[in-house]
Design a protein around this motif. Structure first.
Motif, PDB file in Angstrom:
ATOM      1  N   MET A  17     -47.875 -80.938 -91.408  1.00  0.00           N
ATOM      2  CA  MET A  17     -47.436 -82.325 -91.585  1.00  0.00           C
ATOM      3  C   MET A  17     -48.574 -83.164 -92.150  1.00  0.00           C
ATOM      4  O   MET A  17     -48.373 -83.921 -93.105  1.00  0.00           O
ATOM      5  CB  MET A  17     -46.954 -82.905 -90.242  1.00  0.00           C
ATOM      6  N   HIS A  18     -49.751 -83.007 -91.571  1.00  0.00           N
ATOM      7  CA  HIS A  18     -50.912 -83.768 -92.027  1.00  0.00           C
ATOM      8  C   HIS A  18     -51.226 -83.452 -93.491  1.00  0.00           C
ATOM      9  O   HIS A  18     -51.523 -84.362 -94.277  1.00  0.00           O
ATOM     10  CB  HIS A  18     -52.121 -83.473 -91.139  1.00  0.00           C
ATOM     11  N   SER A  19     -51.134 -82.179 -93.876  1.00  0.00           N
ATOM     12  CA  SER A  19     -51.417 -81.795 -95.266  1.00  0.00           C
ATOM     13  C   SER A  19     -50.422 -82.407 -96.251  1.00  0.00           C
ATOM     14  O   SER A  19     -50.724 -82.553 -97.433  1.00  0.00           O
ATOM     15  CB  SER A  19     -51.426 -80.270 -95.415  1.00  0.00           C
ATOM     16  N   MET A  20     -49.243 -82.773 -95.748  1.00  0.00           N
ATOM     17  CA  MET A  20     -48.216 -83.387 -96.596  1.00  0.00           C
ATOM     18  C   MET A  20     -48.239 -84.915 -96.510  1.00  0.00           C
ATOM     19  O   MET A  20     -47.365 -85.587 -97.045  1.00  0.00           O
ATOM     20  CB  MET A  20     -46.828 -82.863 -96.200  1.00  0.00           C
ATOM     21  N   GLY A  21     -49.261 -85.456 -95.807  1.00  0.00           N
ATOM     22  CA  GLY A  21     -49.397 -86.901 -95.713  1.00  0.00           C
ATOM     23  C   GLY A  21     -48.577 -87.547 -94.611  1.00  0.00           C
ATOM     24  O   GLY A  21     -48.406 -88.761 -94.587  1.00  0.00           O
TER      25      GLY A  21
END
Length: 134
Positions: A35-39
């Protein structure tokens, strides 16, 4: 036939969310990282799990079906746009439109209601009986 079809549709629509939410619990850290890698803030993951599992179980049981279906329809479109918007990638394109299709199914369910084989119908029947006895 209609009520059986609605029950089968509710079952099919709900299972993917129940199973997906449960898998996010077992892969919590990895899912937060993705999720974090996708913003998307990983702190939202508990809400995502609650919506997927809780909303999925509500639709499966036919409890507060219209609201749960609307919530899952919005979630389907939002998650599709957030995680599958790479239209140049055929797999992502297909995943986006699977989300759109699921949203369509949920919108039909929201419009139609849960049918006779549901807790919504049981609640409605008990409320009608209660008013008749008053």
């Amino acid at each position: 036939m209609n009520n059986t079809a609605i029950l089968a549709g509710r079952t099919g629509l709900s299972l993917i969310f129940i199973l997906s939410g449960l898998s996010k619990i077992s892969g919590f850290a990895a899912t937060q990282g993705y999720m974090h890698s996708m913003g998307v803030p990983g702190a939202l993951l508990p809400l995502v799990i609650a919506l997927e599992v809780g909303g999925g179980l509500a639709v499966l049981a036919g409890l507060f079906t219209r609201w749960a279906a609307l919530g899952l329809a919005v979630f389907s479109v939002a998650s599709g746009l957030l995680f599958h918007l790479d239209l140049g990638d055929a797999n992502q394109f297909n995943n986006l439109f699977k989300n759109v299709a699921m949203a369509g199914g949920f919108l039909l369910l929201a419009a139609q209601g849960a049918g006779d084989y549901s807790l919504d119908r049981l609640r409605q029947t008990r409320t009608s009986i209660g008013h008749a006895n008053a």
